[in-house]
Design an enzyme around this catalytic site. Sequence first.
Site, mmCIF file in Angstrom:
data_model
loop_
_atom_site.group_PDB
_atom_site.id
_atom_site.type_symbol
_atom_site.label_atom_id
_atom_site.label_comp_id
_atom_site.label_asym_id
_atom_site.label_seq_id
_atom_site.Cartn_x
_atom_site.Cartn_y
_atom_site.Cartn_z
ATOM 1 N N GLN A 43 0.998 -79.145 6.526
ATOM 2 C CA GLN A 43 1.896 -78.303 7.222
ATOM 3 C C GLN A 43 3.405 -79.309 7.632
ATOM 4 O O GLN A 43 4.221 -78.852 8.033
ATOM 5 C CB GLN A 43 1.128 -77.814 8.686
ATOM 6 C CG GLN A 43 0.259 -76.856 8.386
ATOM 7 C CD GLN A 43 -0.271 -76.356 9.781
ATOM 8 O OE1 GLN A 43 -1.525 -77.099 10.219
ATOM 9 N NE2 GLN A 43 0.156 -75.220 10.437
ATOM 10 N N HIS A 86 -6.000 -74.948 4.847
ATOM 11 C CA HIS A 86 -4.854 -75.567 4.736
ATOM 12 C C HIS A 86 -4.858 -76.376 3.397
ATOM 13 O O HIS A 86 -3.737 -76.466 2.710
ATOM 14 C CB HIS A 86 -3.959 -76.299 5.832
ATOM 15 C CG HIS A 86 -3.662 -75.358 6.941
ATOM 16 N ND1 HIS A 86 -2.371 -74.583 6.741
ATOM 17 C CD2 HIS A 86 -3.790 -75.144 8.184
ATOM 18 C CE1 HIS A 86 -2.244 -73.860 7.730
ATOM 19 N NE2 HIS A 86 -3.068 -74.306 8.632
ATOM 20 N N GLY A 136 -4.998 -77.549 16.094
ATOM 21 C CA GLY A 136 -5.375 -78.502 14.992
ATOM 22 C C GLY A 136 -3.903 -78.367 14.189
ATOM 23 O O GLY A 136 -3.136 -77.698 14.515
ATOM 24 N N CYS A 192 -1.316 -69.903 13.973
ATOM 25 C CA CYS A 192 -0.975 -70.996 13.028
ATOM 26 C C CYS A 192 0.270 -71.434 13.432
ATOM 27 O O CYS A 192 1.182 -70.428 13.529
ATOM 28 C CB CYS A 192 -1.204 -70.512 11.761
ATOM 29 S SG CYS A 192 -1.056 -72.206 10.638
ATOM 30 N N LEU A 193 0.452 -72.948 13.693
ATOM 31 C CA LEU A 193 1.929 -73.193 13.843
ATOM 32 C C LEU A 193 2.833 -72.982 12.539
ATOM 33 O O LEU A 193 3.956 -72.840 12.900
ATOM 34 C CB LEU A 193 1.812 -74.584 14.251
ATOM 35 C CG LEU A 193 1.188 -75.281 15.241
ATOM 36 C CD1 LEU A 193 1.084 -76.705 15.535
ATOM 37 C CD2 LEU A 193 1.823 -74.827 16.683
ATOM 38 N N HIS A 238 -10.389 -73.141 9.635
ATOM 39 C CA HIS A 238 -8.629 -72.860 9.464
ATOM 40 C C HIS A 238 -8.064 -73.828 8.968
ATOM 41 O O HIS A 238 -7.406 -73.803 8.047
ATOM 42 C CB HIS A 238 -8.362 -72.375 10.756
ATOM 43 C CG HIS A 238 -6.711 -72.051 11.007
ATOM 44 N ND1 HIS A 238 -6.221 -70.813 11.347
ATOM 45 C CD2 HIS A 238 -5.740 -73.025 10.847
ATOM 46 C CE1 HIS A 238 -5.006 -71.133 11.218
ATOM 47 N NE2 HIS A 238 -4.584 -72.298 10.733
ATOM 48 N N GLU A 239 -8.393 -75.011 9.643
ATOM 49 C CA GLU A 239 -7.663 -76.185 9.094
ATOM 50 C C GLU A 239 -7.852 -76.996 7.677
ATOM 51 O O GLU A 239 -7.038 -77.004 7.042
ATOM 52 C CB GLU A 239 -7.792 -77.515 10.121
ATOM 53 C CG GLU A 239 -7.415 -77.193 11.680
ATOM 54 C CD GLU A 239 -6.042 -76.871 11.738
ATOM 55 O OE1 GLU A 239 -5.183 -77.228 10.841
ATOM 56 O OE2 GLU A 239 -5.701 -76.105 12.605
HETATM 57 NI NI NI Z 1 -3.039 -73.260 10.690
#
Ligand code: NI
Length: 182
Positions: free
Chosen positions: A52, A146, A47, A100-101, A142-143
Amino acid sequence: MAIREVLRLGNPILGQKASRITEFNTNELDVLIQDMQDTMQAKNGAGLAAPQIGVSQQLVLFGFTSNPRYPQAAPIPQTVLINPEIRPVGELITYDWEGCLSLPGLRGFVPRYDCIEYSGYDANGDQHTIKASGFHARVVQHECDHLIGILYPQRMDDLSKLGYVDELLEAGELQHVKQEQS
Ligand code: NI
């Protein structure tokens, strides 16, 4: 089509509350979604949230058929979710490993609601409500975190279970996770 730079932990944009999207079916929104899809795909993300890539707006993407970063996860439909809201269904909390990226190379053992109902808008501005459980519910939580400036370590209750993928593999904590690209 563009692969965008993914901001990392410490960048102040990741700690901000994102603003709601008010206009749908615009060229600007289409380009943003396409860039996010390209970026997520290039980095094998499960995701990605707009903050981000430096855009503080309430837009997340998620979904995959199979994912080398989470090889045991069941498929999740490709989803564009705008201005999302999440409601827990029941009180069951489960723990699992998340990456997480924006924290490349790391994994943490994170508690999340096992079952949720989430709603939001798609790229055309149509509203949807979906019930999800397990890893699907985890990815959505999680997303959406953000969008309120929260990264997964802030949800952890035991920071001794935060570590680098290769070390956790070596220690036998994680299994079958391929090394990340970034
Ligand atoms: Ni993330």
